[in-house]
Design a protein around this motif. Sequence first.
Motif, PDB file in Angstrom:
ATOM      1  N   ILE A  13       0.804  -1.243  -0.180  1.00 48.67           N
ATOM      2  CA  ILE A  13      -0.216   0.076  -0.110  1.00 48.67           C
ATOM      3  C   ILE A  13       0.821   1.163   0.194  1.00 48.67           C
ATOM      4  CG2 ILE A  13      -1.710   1.393   1.273  1.00 48.67           C
ATOM      5  CD1 ILE A  13      -2.906  -1.401   2.194  1.00 48.67           C
ATOM      6  N   GLU A  14       2.031   1.162   0.881  1.00 46.71           N
ATOM      7  CA  GLU A  14       2.721   2.329   0.733  1.00 46.71           C
ATOM      8  C   GLU A  14       3.519   2.576  -0.173  1.00 46.71           C
ATOM      9  OE1 GLU A  14       6.694   3.759   3.345  1.00 46.71           O
ATOM     10  OE2 GLU A  14       5.108   2.547   4.652  1.00 46.71           O
ATOM     11  N   SER A  15       4.205   1.565  -0.857  1.00 46.04           N
ATOM     12  CA  SER A  15       5.136   1.809  -1.965  1.00 46.04           C
ATOM     13  C   SER A  15       4.411   1.967  -3.273  1.00 46.04           C
ATOM     14  CB  SER A  15       6.091   0.436  -2.050  1.00 46.04           C
ATOM     15  OG  SER A  15       6.904   0.272  -1.076  1.00 46.04           O
ATOM     16  N   GLY A  39      -4.947  -5.729  -9.401  1.00 51.39           N
ATOM     17  CA  GLY A  39      -4.795  -5.201 -10.928  1.00 51.39           C
ATOM     18  C   GLY A  39      -3.308  -4.572 -11.118  1.00 51.39           C
ATOM     19  N   LEU A  40      -2.258  -5.024 -10.505  1.00 49.91           N
ATOM     20  CA  LEU A  40      -1.004  -4.499 -10.624  1.00 49.91           C
ATOM     21  C   LEU A  40      -0.356  -4.479 -11.966  1.00 49.91           C
ATOM     22  CD1 LEU A  40       0.636  -5.355  -7.159  1.00 49.91           C
ATOM     23  CD2 LEU A  40      -0.756  -3.387  -7.867  1.00 49.91           C
ATOM     24  N   ASP A  41       0.555  -3.729 -12.138  1.00 53.71           N
ATOM     25  CA  ASP A  41       1.229  -3.829 -13.784  1.00 53.71           C
ATOM     26  C   ASP A  41       2.942  -4.176 -13.532  1.00 53.71           C
ATOM     27  OD1 ASP A  41       2.398  -1.432 -13.284  1.00 53.71           O
ATOM     28  OD2 ASP A  41       0.847  -0.422 -14.276  1.00 53.71           O
ATOM     29  N   SER A  42       3.532  -4.036 -14.795  1.00 50.36           N
ATOM     30  CA  SER A  42       4.938  -4.328 -14.559  1.00 50.36           C
ATOM     31  C   SER A  42       5.686  -3.522 -13.735  1.00 50.36           C
ATOM     32  CB  SER A  42       5.316  -4.680 -16.079  1.00 50.36           C
ATOM     33  OG  SER A  42       5.261  -3.346 -16.638  1.00 50.36           O
ATOM     34  N   ILE A  43       5.151  -1.994 -13.888  1.00 47.92           N
ATOM     35  CA  ILE A  43       6.049  -0.978 -12.919  1.00 47.92           C
ATOM     36  C   ILE A  43       6.005  -1.510 -11.418  1.00 47.92           C
ATOM     37  CG2 ILE A  43       5.802   1.476 -12.415  1.00 47.92           C
ATOM     38  CD1 ILE A  43       6.808   0.894 -15.256  1.00 47.92           C
ATOM     39  N   ASP A  44       4.670  -1.913 -11.118  1.00 48.53           N
ATOM     40  CA  ASP A  44       4.334  -2.306  -9.970  1.00 48.53           C
ATOM     41  C   ASP A  44       5.157  -3.424  -9.275  1.00 48.53           C
ATOM     42  OD1 ASP A  44       2.333  -0.230  -9.404  1.00 48.53           O
ATOM     43  OD2 ASP A  44       0.999  -1.681 -10.276  1.00 48.53           O
ATOM     44  N   ALA A  45       5.516  -4.531 -10.264  1.00 43.46           N
ATOM     45  CA  ALA A  45       6.457  -5.288 -10.121  1.00 43.46           C
ATOM     46  C   ALA A  45       7.813  -5.135  -9.714  1.00 43.46           C
ATOM     47  CB  ALA A  45       6.587  -6.487 -11.018  1.00 43.46           C
ATOM     48  N   ILE A  51      10.969  -3.789  -2.695  1.00 45.58           N
ATOM     49  CA  ILE A  51      10.402  -4.136  -1.392  1.00 45.58           C
ATOM     50  C   ILE A  51      11.138  -5.290  -0.904  1.00 45.58           C
ATOM     51  CG2 ILE A  51       8.619  -4.812  -0.140  1.00 45.58           C
ATOM     52  CD1 ILE A  51       6.813  -3.006  -1.769  1.00 45.58           C
ATOM     53  N   LEU A  52      11.158  -6.332  -1.625  1.00 37.57           N
ATOM     54  CA  LEU A  52      12.029  -7.722  -1.186  1.00 37.57           C
ATOM     55  C   LEU A  52      13.720  -7.276  -0.812  1.00 37.57           C
ATOM     56  CD1 LEU A  52      10.499 -10.148  -3.733  1.00 37.57           C
ATOM     57  CD2 LEU A  52      10.129 -10.001  -1.553  1.00 37.57           C
ATOM     58  N   GLU A  53      14.120  -6.634  -1.724  1.00 42.54           N
ATOM     59  CA  GLU A  53      15.435  -6.408  -1.590  1.00 42.54           C
ATOM     60  C   GLU A  53      15.758  -5.392  -0.396  1.00 42.54           C
ATOM     61  OE1 GLU A  53      17.199  -4.689  -5.059  1.00 42.54           O
ATOM     62  OE2 GLU A  53      16.858  -6.334  -6.314  1.00 42.54           O
ATOM     63  N   ARG A  54      15.086  -4.418  -0.375  1.00 42.80           N
ATOM     64  CA  ARG A  54      15.001  -3.289   0.937  1.00 42.80           C
ATOM     65  C   ARG A  54      14.800  -4.000   2.112  1.00 42.80           C
ATOM     66  NH1 ARG A  54      12.642   0.883  -1.586  1.00 42.80           N
ATOM     67  NH2 ARG A  54      10.735  -0.130  -1.060  1.00 42.80           N
ATOM     68  N   ASN A  55      13.485  -4.708   2.333  1.00 41.90           N
ATOM     69  CA  ASN A  55      12.886  -4.953   3.628  1.00 41.90           C
ATOM     70  C   ASN A  55      13.579  -6.263   4.055  1.00 41.90           C
ATOM     71  OD1 ASN A  55      11.795  -2.346   3.210  1.00 41.90           O
ATOM     72  ND2 ASN A  55       9.782  -3.400   3.212  1.00 41.90           N
ATOM     73  N   TYR A  71       2.401 -13.966  -7.408  1.00 42.78           N
ATOM     74  CA  TYR A  71       0.937 -14.367  -7.692  1.00 42.78           C
ATOM     75  C   TYR A  71       0.221 -13.520  -6.761  1.00 42.78           C
ATOM     76  CZ  TYR A  71      -3.178 -16.526  -8.481  1.00 42.78           C
ATOM     77  OH  TYR A  71      -4.685 -16.724  -8.735  1.00 42.78           O
ATOM     78  N   SER A  72       0.440 -13.721  -5.432  1.00 41.02           N
ATOM     79  CA  SER A  72      -0.194 -13.278  -4.559  1.00 41.02           C
ATOM     80  C   SER A  72       0.614 -12.719  -3.167  1.00 41.02           C
ATOM     81  CB  SER A  72      -1.493 -14.138  -3.908  1.00 41.02           C
ATOM     82  OG  SER A  72      -0.864 -15.198  -3.163  1.00 41.02           O
ATOM     83  N   VAL A  73      -0.087 -12.048  -2.119  1.00 44.44           N
ATOM     84  CA  VAL A  73       0.209 -11.896  -1.007  1.00 44.44           C
ATOM     85  C   VAL A  73       1.015 -13.297  -0.341  1.00 44.44           C
ATOM     86  CG1 VAL A  73       0.436 -10.774   1.291  1.00 44.44           C
ATOM     87  CG2 VAL A  73      -0.649  -9.810  -0.433  1.00 44.44           C
ATOM     88  N   ARG A  74       0.027 -14.066  -0.469  1.00 42.83           N
ATOM     89  CA  ARG A  74       0.514 -15.419   0.421  1.00 42.83           C
ATOM     90  C   ARG A  74       1.889 -16.201  -0.467  1.00 42.83           C
ATOM     91  NH1 ARG A  74      -0.231 -17.210   4.912  1.00 42.83           N
ATOM     92  NH2 ARG A  74      -2.512 -16.848   4.855  1.00 42.83           N
ATOM     93  N   THR A  75       2.064 -15.960  -1.545  1.00 41.99           N
ATOM     94  CA  THR A  75       3.032 -16.638  -2.689  1.00 41.99           C
ATOM     95  C   THR A  75       4.133 -15.558  -2.010  1.00 41.99           C
ATOM     96  OG1 THR A  75       2.364 -15.641  -4.416  1.00 41.99           O
ATOM     97  CG2 THR A  75       1.772 -17.781  -4.193  1.00 41.99           C
ATOM     98  N   LEU A  76       4.102 -14.437  -1.966  1.00 39.23           N
ATOM     99  CA  LEU A  76       5.226 -13.470  -1.810  1.00 39.23           C
ATOM    100  C   LEU A  76       5.705 -13.948  -0.253  1.00 39.23           C
ATOM    101  CD1 LEU A  76       4.250 -10.011  -2.922  1.00 39.23           C
ATOM    102  CD2 LEU A  76       6.526 -11.218  -3.376  1.00 39.23           C
TER     103      LEU A  76
END
Length: 86
Positions: A13-15, A39-45, A51-55, A71-76
């Motif tokens: 939500i923040e990023s 409904g995210l897109d490639s820029i959001d990816a 987020i994964l690298e920083r956090n 795919y989803s918050v759960r798979t992340l």
Amino acid sequence: MEQLVQELKEALIESLNLEDITPDEIEDEAPLFGDEGLGLDSIDALEIILILERNYGIRIEKPAEGKSIFYSVRTLADYIIENRKK
């Protein structure tokens, strides 16, 4: 796991500047990309990769895996648990 899922929702939500959405409105298993879910897109990816690298100290080594990881918050969350460095 539930704390990580909540943390991820808040980071998304923040990023991604999703001001109209609360963490409770994001379903754990809902697709993040495409017409369903957020409904995210490639820029959001790219932002999710940051987020994964920083956090969590995680670098996506094989971009081809991104589709299943994102795919989803759960798979992340599952991927973070398996690969976390921080």
